[in-house]
Design a protein around this motif. Sequence first.
Motif, PDB file in Angstrom:
ATOM      1  N   LEU A   6       2.652 -67.391 -44.128  1.00 40.27           N
ATOM      2  CA  LEU A   6       3.235 -66.685 -42.992  1.00 40.27           C
ATOM      3  C   LEU A   6       2.854 -65.201 -43.025  1.00 40.27           C
ATOM      4  O   LEU A   6       2.526 -64.606 -41.998  1.00 40.27           O
ATOM      5  CB  LEU A   6       4.757 -66.833 -42.995  1.00 40.27           C
ATOM      6  N   ALA A   7       2.911 -64.620 -44.215  1.00 35.20           N
ATOM      7  CA  ALA A   7       2.535 -63.211 -44.350  1.00 35.20           C
ATOM      8  C   ALA A   7       1.064 -63.011 -44.001  1.00 35.20           C
ATOM      9  O   ALA A   7       0.698 -62.039 -43.333  1.00 35.20           O
ATOM     10  CB  ALA A   7       2.819 -62.729 -45.768  1.00 35.20           C
ATOM     11  N   LYS A   8       0.216 -63.927 -44.455  1.00 32.26           N
ATOM     12  CA  LYS A   8      -1.213 -63.838 -44.145  1.00 32.26           C
ATOM     13  C   LYS A   8      -1.459 -63.995 -42.648  1.00 32.26           C
ATOM     14  O   LYS A   8      -2.456 -63.484 -42.120  1.00 32.26           O
ATOM     15  CB  LYS A   8      -1.993 -64.909 -44.907  1.00 32.26           C
ATOM     16  N   ALA A   9      -0.556 -64.709 -41.970  1.00 32.78           N
ATOM     17  CA  ALA A   9      -0.685 -64.894 -40.523  1.00 32.78           C
ATOM     18  C   ALA A   9      -0.190 -63.684 -39.741  1.00 32.78           C
ATOM     19  O   ALA A   9      -0.306 -63.639 -38.523  1.00 32.78           O
ATOM     20  CB  ALA A   9       0.079 -66.139 -40.077  1.00 32.78           C
ATOM     21  N   GLY A  10       0.390 -62.702 -40.452  1.00 32.39           N
ATOM     22  CA  GLY A  10       0.797 -61.472 -39.787  1.00 32.39           C
ATOM     23  C   GLY A  10       2.282 -61.330 -39.525  1.00 32.39           C
ATOM     24  O   GLY A  10       2.698 -60.399 -38.820  1.00 32.39           O
ATOM     25  N   ILE A  48       3.271 -60.935 -54.618  1.00 30.38           N
ATOM     26  CA  ILE A  48       2.044 -61.593 -54.156  1.00 30.38           C
ATOM     27  C   ILE A  48       1.875 -61.403 -52.649  1.00 30.38           C
ATOM     28  O   ILE A  48       0.773 -61.126 -52.157  1.00 30.38           O
ATOM     29  CB  ILE A  48       2.066 -63.094 -54.510  1.00 30.38           C
ATOM     30  N   ILE A  49       2.965 -61.545 -51.902  1.00 27.84           N
ATOM     31  CA  ILE A  49       2.907 -61.357 -50.448  1.00 27.84           C
ATOM     32  C   ILE A  49       2.385 -59.961 -50.112  1.00 27.84           C
ATOM     33  O   ILE A  49       1.490 -59.798 -49.285  1.00 27.84           O
ATOM     34  CB  ILE A  49       4.301 -61.584 -49.820  1.00 27.84           C
ATOM     35  N   ASN A  50       2.929 -58.950 -50.780  1.00 26.52           N
ATOM     36  CA  ASN A  50       2.546 -57.577 -50.446  1.00 26.52           C
ATOM     37  C   ASN A  50       1.151 -57.204 -50.932  1.00 26.52           C
ATOM     38  O   ASN A  50       0.563 -56.235 -50.452  1.00 26.52           O
ATOM     39  CB  ASN A  50       3.582 -56.589 -50.978  1.00 26.52           C
ATOM     40  N   GLN A  51       0.617 -57.979 -51.882  1.00 27.08           N
ATOM     41  CA  GLN A  51      -0.784 -57.792 -52.255  1.00 27.08           C
ATOM     42  C   GLN A  51      -1.717 -58.229 -51.129  1.00 27.08           C
ATOM     43  O   GLN A  51      -2.809 -57.689 -50.968  1.00 27.08           O
ATOM     44  CB  GLN A  51      -1.102 -58.571 -53.534  1.00 27.08           C
ATOM     45  N   HIS A  52      -1.260 -59.208 -50.361  1.00 26.64           N
ATOM     46  CA  HIS A  52      -2.062 -59.719 -49.245  1.00 26.64           C
ATOM     47  C   HIS A  52      -1.730 -59.018 -47.935  1.00 26.64           C
ATOM     48  O   HIS A  52      -2.610 -58.807 -47.097  1.00 26.64           O
ATOM     49  CB  HIS A  52      -1.849 -61.235 -49.085  1.00 26.64           C
ATOM     50  N   ASN A  53      -0.464 -58.697 -47.730  1.00 28.69           N
ATOM     51  CA  ASN A  53      -0.016 -58.060 -46.492  1.00 28.69           C
ATOM     52  C   ASN A  53       0.984 -56.961 -46.841  1.00 28.69           C
ATOM     53  O   ASN A  53       2.196 -57.187 -46.877  1.00 28.69           O
ATOM     54  CB  ASN A  53       0.624 -59.080 -45.548  1.00 28.69           C
ATOM     55  N   PRO A  54       0.479 -55.751 -47.130  1.00 32.07           N
ATOM     56  CA  PRO A  54       1.378 -54.659 -47.540  1.00 32.07           C
ATOM     57  C   PRO A  54       2.328 -54.213 -46.439  1.00 32.07           C
ATOM     58  O   PRO A  54       3.276 -53.475 -46.703  1.00 32.07           O
ATOM     59  CB  PRO A  54       0.413 -53.531 -47.927  1.00 32.07           C
ATOM     60  N   TYR A  55       2.084 -54.650 -45.210  1.00 20.03           N
ATOM     61  CA  TYR A  55       2.935 -54.250 -44.088  1.00 20.03           C
ATOM     62  C   TYR A  55       4.063 -55.251 -43.830  1.00 20.03           C
ATOM     63  O   TYR A  55       4.856 -55.054 -42.918  1.00 20.03           O
ATOM     64  CB  TYR A  55       2.090 -54.083 -42.823  1.00 20.03           C
ATOM     65  N   CYS A  56       4.101 -56.317 -44.612  1.00 16.03           N
ATOM     66  CA  CYS A  56       5.169 -57.310 -44.454  1.00 16.03           C
ATOM     67  C   CYS A  56       6.396 -56.839 -45.240  1.00 16.03           C
ATOM     68  O   CYS A  56       6.332 -56.596 -46.445  1.00 16.03           O
ATOM     69  CB  CYS A  56       4.715 -58.677 -44.963  1.00 16.03           C
ATOM     70  N   ASN A  57       7.520 -56.706 -44.550  1.00 14.95           N
ATOM     71  CA  ASN A  57       8.769 -56.315 -45.185  1.00 14.95           C
ATOM     72  C   ASN A  57       9.442 -57.556 -45.766  1.00 14.95           C
ATOM     73  O   ASN A  57       9.843 -58.452 -45.019  1.00 14.95           O
ATOM     74  CB  ASN A  57       9.691 -55.645 -44.164  1.00 14.95           C
ATOM     75  N   VAL A  58       9.524 -57.620 -47.090  1.00 14.28           N
ATOM     76  CA  VAL A  58      10.105 -58.787 -47.760  1.00 14.28           C
ATOM     77  C   VAL A  58      11.507 -58.439 -48.240  1.00 14.28           C
ATOM     78  O   VAL A  58      11.697 -57.501 -49.033  1.00 14.28           O
ATOM     79  CB  VAL A  58       9.241 -59.245 -48.945  1.00 14.28           C
TER      80      VAL A  58
END
Length: 232
Positions: A6-10, A48-58
């Motif tokens: 999902l994070a990789k999808a934006g 791991i999510i933020n390594q791929h999408n640093p703009y995703c707020n987890v």
Amino acid sequence: TVSLLLAKAGIGQITLVDHDSLMPGNVIRHVCGLGYVGNDKQIATSLIINQHNPYCNVILRDSTWDPNIIFQYIESCDLVIDTTANKNFSLLLNDVCISHKKAVVFGAAFRRARIGRIISHVNNNDPCLACYGNTSIWSVENYPVVPPSQEETFIEDGCGSVTEEATALDVEAVANFITRNVIKILQRQDDAANLGFIVNEPIKDTEIPIFQEPGIHWILNQPASNCAICSL
């Protein structure tokens, strides 16, 4: 795996709810590797999510069975995704989502992830998870039940529920199937089908046709008229 896809999808914000720690046996099919063993799964996954999408707020939340706290977790969410493989908790989450009119997708893997299943409840036209509780009211065509195989499950240390033995290849195929459906729902491009199966590898010890054909299969069902949760 679903959250990372999902994070990789934006997707811009993801709330993770978990309490387990990453065990050595997890890493063969988990998005986090050996370097994260011993860490909380949600913390390791967020890194791991933020390594791929640093703009995703987890956002990280502790696991709970309190319906009021669960609602606080999901109140601002556009969609709830359940991949807990815990039937009792899934039914509780279903109740909370129905009560507060939250769209929810239940994703599960069966038979070493040879079979994946999605139950989507986006609106009142869709059966909720509790609708399928009484299997006697459903035909095999409307609600095919994956035949169990006890030899392929085990109780994993540090995990409170039965774990399904599975290869990463099939787990990721099921996760991709779930994620594609979730993205369509969020983009309001989903079709009318609300029960989906992915057959990565046909199973031989069944006479149910849908599990003998590899590929993706969708079914459109109506809510059960006597459902104690969504028919109220």
